[in-house]
Design a protein around this motif. Structure first.
Motif, mmCIF file in Angstrom:
data_model
loop_
_atom_site.group_PDB
_atom_site.id
_atom_site.type_symbol
_atom_site.label_atom_id
_atom_site.label_comp_id
_atom_site.label_asym_id
_atom_site.label_seq_id
_atom_site.Cartn_x
_atom_site.Cartn_y
_atom_site.Cartn_z
ATOM 1 N N ASP A 86 35.191 -52.998 29.012
ATOM 2 C CA ASP A 86 35.501 -53.396 27.639
ATOM 3 C C ASP A 86 34.520 -52.758 26.672
ATOM 4 O OD1 ASP A 86 37.553 -55.685 27.776
ATOM 5 O OD2 ASP A 86 36.039 -56.334 29.226
ATOM 6 N N GLN A 87 34.958 -52.602 25.427
ATOM 7 C CA GLN A 87 34.003 -52.262 24.381
ATOM 8 C C GLN A 87 32.955 -53.368 24.365
ATOM 9 O OE1 GLN A 87 35.443 -51.460 20.457
ATOM 10 N NE2 GLN A 87 36.977 -50.006 21.203
ATOM 11 N N TRP A 106 35.591 -61.134 27.782
ATOM 12 C CA TRP A 106 36.337 -60.244 28.680
ATOM 13 C C TRP A 106 37.486 -60.957 29.386
ATOM 14 C CZ3 TRP A 106 36.961 -60.881 33.931
ATOM 15 C CH2 TRP A 106 36.163 -61.864 34.537
ATOM 16 N N ARG A 154 36.299 -54.756 35.308
ATOM 17 C CA ARG A 154 36.903 -54.581 33.989
ATOM 18 C C ARG A 154 35.925 -53.822 33.099
ATOM 19 N NH1 ARG A 154 40.934 -56.573 30.623
ATOM 20 N NH2 ARG A 154 40.218 -56.805 28.489
ATOM 21 N N LEU A 189 34.989 -43.378 25.481
ATOM 22 C CA LEU A 189 34.117 -43.964 26.505
ATOM 23 C C LEU A 189 32.706 -43.387 26.443
ATOM 24 C CD1 LEU A 189 36.485 -44.269 29.582
ATOM 25 C CD2 LEU A 189 35.706 -46.057 28.044
ATOM 26 N N HIS A 208 44.103 -44.838 27.827
ATOM 27 C CA HIS A 208 44.491 -45.318 26.501
ATOM 28 C C HIS A 208 43.572 -44.814 25.390
ATOM 29 C CE1 HIS A 208 47.531 -47.920 28.171
ATOM 30 N NE2 HIS A 208 46.645 -48.370 29.051
ATOM 31 N N LYS A 209 42.281 -44.729 25.687
ATOM 32 C CA LYS A 209 41.300 -44.392 24.648
ATOM 33 C C LYS A 209 40.764 -42.969 24.739
ATOM 34 C CE LYS A 209 39.499 -49.054 24.105
ATOM 35 N NZ LYS A 209 38.268 -49.853 24.095
ATOM 36 N N HIS A 236 30.305 -49.465 25.815
ATOM 37 C CA HIS A 236 31.191 -50.238 26.682
ATOM 38 C C HIS A 236 30.364 -51.001 27.703
ATOM 39 C CE1 HIS A 236 34.418 -47.825 24.982
ATOM 40 N NE2 HIS A 236 35.284 -48.614 25.581
ATOM 41 N N GLU A 271 41.816 -46.823 33.728
ATOM 42 C CA GLU A 271 42.759 -47.631 32.962
ATOM 43 C C GLU A 271 42.397 -47.640 31.474
ATOM 44 O OE1 GLU A 271 45.589 -49.001 33.781
ATOM 45 O OE2 GLU A 271 45.539 -49.015 35.966
ATOM 46 N N VAL A 272 41.114 -47.641 31.162
ATOM 47 C CA VAL A 272 40.694 -47.594 29.758
ATOM 48 C C VAL A 272 40.798 -46.164 29.233
ATOM 49 C CG1 VAL A 272 38.761 -47.969 28.175
ATOM 50 C CG2 VAL A 272 39.235 -49.631 29.983
#
Length: 168
Positions: free
Chosen positions: A19-20, A27, A17, A70, A64-65, A75, A60-61
């Motif tokens: 995450d920011q 998480w 995974r 990134l 969206h972003k 992250h 996946e991130v």
């Protein structure tokens, strides 16, 4: 450390995974999916979305972003080991009622209800990624799977800068 996937002789089933950094400590809370819903869960369901390889977690991130975020926002990448691979229900793509659910797009209520049902019935659900149909996501309910995985590591994520090149 680079972990070998099971297919190449690794001995652990790892969920990945991204995450920011500010969200990395939580998480596995499912908070984001709880607040807004997701591809395979309706709003109010604490689903945790992971991938079965780190590259898919990154994509996946990024879908969206974007790669800019990134590259410019801190992250953390997380690796968690699933204790028993037998707890993973693998969704046969042919069993999904609407094949469009496996393609990019806005999820509908039927898709979210289908995912909610899978998550209620299974500790972990492996399902093809809409970003890359040859890759897999692993989804679980935060409270239902809490004792079925262990955190392997979390570390700072660094995007390959070629993915966010300077503009001319």
């Amino acid at each position: 450390m680079t972990l070998l996937p099971v297919a190449l002789g690794g001995t652990e089933l790892v969920a990945w995974r991204l995450d920011q950094a500010v969200h990395a400590p939580t998480w596995d809370s499912g908070e984001g999916a709880y607040r807004v819903g997701g591809r395979w869960n309706s709003k109010g369901v604490r689903a945790v979305y992971c991938s079965l390889d780190p590259a898919t977690a990154i994509l996946e991130v990024a879908v969206h972003k974007g790669f800019r975020a990134l590259d410019t926002v801190a992250h953390i990448i997380t690796a968690a080991v699933i204790a028993d691979a037998g707890d993973v229900h693998v969704v046969d793509p042919a069993s999904v009622p609407n094949p469009n659910w496996l393609r990019p797009g806005i999820p509908g209520a039927g898709q979210q209800a289908f995912g909610d049902d899978l998550l209620r019935r299974h500790r972990f659900v492996a399902i093809p990624s809409a970003v890359s149909p040859y890759s897999w996501n692993l989804i679980f309910l935060a409270d239902k799977a809490a004792d079925a995985y262990t955190l392997k590591f979390q570390e700072a994520f660094g995007l390959d800068t070629r993915l966010h090149p300077p503009t001319a």
